[in-house]
Motif scaffolding. Sequence first.
Motif, PDB file in Angstrom:
ATOM      1  N   VAL A  42       0.875  -1.177   0.000  1.00 55.26           N
ATOM      2  CA  VAL A  42       0.000   0.000   0.000  1.00 55.26           C
ATOM      3  C   VAL A  42       0.908   1.221   0.000  1.00 55.26           C
ATOM      4  O   VAL A  42       1.687   1.420   0.935  1.00 55.26           O
ATOM      5  N   THR A  43       0.827   2.009  -1.061  1.00 60.23           N
ATOM      6  CA  THR A  43       1.722   3.156  -1.199  1.00 60.23           C
ATOM      7  C   THR A  43       0.922   4.451  -1.140  1.00 60.23           C
ATOM      8  O   THR A  43       0.006   4.661  -1.934  1.00 60.23           O
ATOM      9  N   ILE A  44       1.280   5.291  -0.195  1.00 59.25           N
ATOM     10  CA  ILE A  44       0.637   6.601  -0.046  1.00 59.25           C
ATOM     11  C   ILE A  44       1.516   7.624  -0.749  1.00 59.25           C
ATOM     12  O   ILE A  44       2.719   7.712  -0.471  1.00 59.25           O
ATOM     13  N   THR A  45       0.922   8.374  -1.631  1.00 50.17           N
ATOM     14  CA  THR A  45       1.747   9.236  -2.465  1.00 50.17           C
ATOM     15  C   THR A  45       0.990  10.477  -2.903  1.00 50.17           C
ATOM     16  O   THR A  45      -0.166  10.696  -2.520  1.00 50.17           O
ATOM     17  N   ALA A  46       1.663  11.288  -3.694  1.00 53.20           N
ATOM     18  CA  ALA A  46       1.041  12.457  -4.328  1.00 53.20           C
ATOM     19  C   ALA A  46       1.391  12.382  -5.804  1.00 53.20           C
ATOM     20  O   ALA A  46       2.548  12.152  -6.152  1.00 53.20           O
ATOM     21  N   TYR A  73       3.526   0.535   2.773  1.00 54.28           N
ATOM     22  CA  TYR A  73       3.342  -0.485   3.798  1.00 54.28           C
ATOM     23  C   TYR A  73       3.275  -1.834   3.091  1.00 54.28           C
ATOM     24  O   TYR A  73       2.490  -2.012   2.147  1.00 54.28           O
ATOM     25  N   VAL A  74       4.076  -2.773   3.560  1.00 53.36           N
ATOM     26  CA  VAL A  74       4.085  -4.116   2.977  1.00 53.36           C
ATOM     27  C   VAL A  74       3.299  -5.046   3.890  1.00 53.36           C
ATOM     28  O   VAL A  74       3.560  -5.101   5.104  1.00 53.36           O
ATOM     29  N   VAL A  75       2.343  -5.738   3.341  1.00 53.94           N
ATOM     30  CA  VAL A  75       1.576  -6.687   4.151  1.00 53.94           C
ATOM     31  C   VAL A  75       2.519  -7.798   4.589  1.00 53.94           C
ATOM     32  O   VAL A  75       3.189  -8.422   3.753  1.00 53.94           O
ATOM     33  N   PRO A  76       2.596  -8.027   5.897  1.00 57.29           N
ATOM     34  CA  PRO A  76       3.570  -9.013   6.390  1.00 57.29           C
ATOM     35  C   PRO A  76       3.173 -10.432   6.030  1.00 57.29           C
ATOM     36  O   PRO A  76       2.054 -10.707   5.594  1.00 57.29           O
ATOM     37  N   GLY A  77       4.096 -11.325   6.249  1.00 59.47           N
ATOM     38  CA  GLY A  77       3.930 -12.719   5.857  1.00 59.47           C
ATOM     39  C   GLY A  77       2.731 -13.391   6.488  1.00 59.47           C
ATOM     40  O   GLY A  77       2.366 -13.111   7.630  1.00 59.47           O
ATOM     41  N   ALA A  78       2.091 -14.282   5.724  1.00 60.51           N
ATOM     42  CA  ALA A  78       0.968 -15.099   6.192  1.00 60.51           C
ATOM     43  C   ALA A  78      -0.163 -14.252   6.760  1.00 60.51           C
ATOM     44  O   ALA A  78      -0.795 -14.620   7.746  1.00 60.51           O
ATOM     45  N   THR A  79      -0.367 -13.114   6.156  1.00 58.06           N
ATOM     46  CA  THR A  79      -1.396 -12.206   6.649  1.00 58.06           C
ATOM     47  C   THR A  79      -2.271 -11.753   5.483  1.00 58.06           C
ATOM     48  O   THR A  79      -1.790 -11.572   4.369  1.00 58.06           O
ATOM     49  N   ALA A  80      -3.543 -11.601   5.770  1.00 57.59           N
ATOM     50  CA  ALA A  80      -4.465 -11.000   4.791  1.00 57.59           C
ATOM     51  C   ALA A  80      -5.225  -9.887   5.488  1.00 57.59           C
ATOM     52  O   ALA A  80      -5.721 -10.072   6.613  1.00 57.59           O
ATOM     53  N   ILE A  81      -5.281  -8.763   4.842  1.00 63.41           N
ATOM     54  CA  ILE A  81      -5.952  -7.611   5.450  1.00 63.41           C
ATOM     55  C   ILE A  81      -6.932  -6.998   4.455  1.00 63.41           C
ATOM     56  O   ILE A  81      -6.817  -7.182   3.246  1.00 63.41           O
ATOM     57  N   ILE A 105      -0.105  -2.157  -4.863  1.00 63.44           N
ATOM     58  CA  ILE A 105       0.881  -2.879  -5.666  1.00 63.44           C
ATOM     59  C   ILE A 105       0.839  -4.356  -5.265  1.00 63.44           C
ATOM     60  O   ILE A 105       0.891  -4.678  -4.069  1.00 63.44           O
ATOM     61  N   SER A 106       0.729  -5.217  -6.231  1.00 60.84           N
ATOM     62  CA  SER A 106       0.629  -6.648  -5.939  1.00 60.84           C
ATOM     63  C   SER A 106       1.981  -7.197  -5.495  1.00 60.84           C
ATOM     64  O   SER A 106       3.015  -6.538  -5.632  1.00 60.84           O
ATOM     65  N   ASP A 107       1.937  -8.436  -5.013  1.00 59.20           N
ATOM     66  CA  ASP A 107       3.188  -9.058  -4.584  1.00 59.20           C
ATOM     67  C   ASP A 107       4.104  -9.341  -5.774  1.00 59.20           C
ATOM     68  O   ASP A 107       5.299  -9.607  -5.608  1.00 59.20           O
ATOM     69  N   SER A 108       3.560  -9.267  -6.991  1.00 61.88           N
ATOM     70  CA  SER A 108       4.408  -9.401  -8.182  1.00 61.88           C
ATOM     71  C   SER A 108       4.880  -8.046  -8.676  1.00 61.88           C
ATOM     72  O   SER A 108       5.428  -7.933  -9.772  1.00 61.88           O
ATOM     73  N   LYS A 109       4.630  -7.014  -7.853  1.00 62.07           N
ATOM     74  CA  LYS A 109       5.095  -5.645  -8.106  1.00 62.07           C
ATOM     75  C   LYS A 109       4.369  -4.969  -9.273  1.00 62.07           C
ATOM     76  O   LYS A 109       4.885  -4.041  -9.887  1.00 62.07           O
ATOM     77  N   HIS A 110       3.183  -5.459  -9.570  1.00 61.82           N
ATOM     78  CA  HIS A 110       2.368  -4.778 -10.571  1.00 61.82           C
ATOM     79  C   HIS A 110       1.396  -3.831  -9.879  1.00 61.82           C
ATOM     80  O   HIS A 110       0.834  -4.160  -8.820  1.00 61.82           O
TER      81      HIS A 110
END
Lengths: 70, 245
Positions: free
Chosen positions: A21-25, B18-26, B51-56
Motif C-alpha cells: 500500500v503506497t501513499i503518495t502524491a 506499507y508491505v503486508v507481512p507474511g501469512a497475513t491478509a488484510i 501494488i501486488s506481490d508481483s510488483k504490478h
Amino acid sequence: MAQPLTVAFPPNLVLTDGWLVTITAIDPVTGALVSGVTISEALMQVEVLEGAGGYALSSGAFMFVPGPGA
Amino acid sequence: MADSALLAAGGDDAPLSYVVPGATAIRIKQIHVKYVDNSAGADWLPAVRIISDSKHRMGTAADQAVKVTAGSDADVSFFPGVKHAAGAATLPYLNQSQLAQSRQAVQTITSGVVTNIAWDAWQSAPGYGDMFGPTATTDNPVTFVKAAYVVITLTVVWPAANYDRYAELAVGAPSSQSQIGSPRIRHSVSPDGDRQTLSAVIAGDPSNPTTITPRVFQGSGVNRAITAGINYYSIPYGVAPFVSP
C-alpha cells in the motif's frame, strides 16, 4: 490550514502477503509522482482477515518506508 | 477478526509504503494522511496505490475533484464505498445566488396608475449574475439569463389608511414548466404593519426570455409614498419546488 478532503477507495479489496500500500502524491494529468510533498502522518485502519494470530498488527513509523521514487 | 490501526508519524517525503507481512491478509477500512506541501511545483492529487506481490500496480485511489493547490497542505481521508459529491459547478447556479433590491427613498405612487417600483439600492451574493446577468443591479424588470427557479419575497410599506392597494410580481413570457401567472397581494384596508409581503417561486426561461416586474397600484384618490424591498434567491434547476395549481 490543511484542506480536509475525502477520496474514494476500492471496497472489499483483500491484500495478502507481499502486497504493497503506497501513499503518495501524483500529478493530476500524467499520474507521475510529485516531489516536494511530505507525509507528516499516516494512519491506516485494517481488518485482519488471516494471520497475526488474531492480534493487532505491529504499528509504528517503521511500518511505512520510503517507496520507489521517493 | 481484529482490526488494527497502523500509524506512521514523521516527516518523510511521499511516497511511503506499507508491505503486508507474511501469512497475513488484510482489508483496508480507511486511511488518513496528513500531507505537507513543502515545494511542489504544481497542483497535485493525494493518492493511494495498491501494488501486488508481483510488483504490478493494481490500482490507484485518487480523485480529480480532490486536487490540492501547489503550496497547500491537506488532511485526506480515503474511504471504501464513498462517492465524491458533485461539485457546485455542475449545477446551473450557486445555491447562494442572491440579489436584493430596495427602494429606500420614498417613491410616489399616483392613484389609479400601475407603477413599477424604482429601486435605488441593491446588494448581491456570489453567483447572482447567473440569475439575471452580471449587470442586474437596480433593474426593474429583471430578465432571466439561464433556466432557473427563483424564490422571491417582495415587501411594500404603505401609508396607513383604508384604501385599495396591491403589490404584484408581473411575470412576462413565463416558463411553460411552471406557469403561475403574476402573483399579487391586495388589501382594501390597512394591512398589519402597513405593509404587504408577497412571496413566490417563479420558473424562468431564458429563451423567451422570462421577466419579472415588481409593481404596485393604489386607488386612494391621492398620491401615496411607499418604500419597498425585494430578495431573489435562485435554487438549482431540476429541483421542482412548486406544483402549478
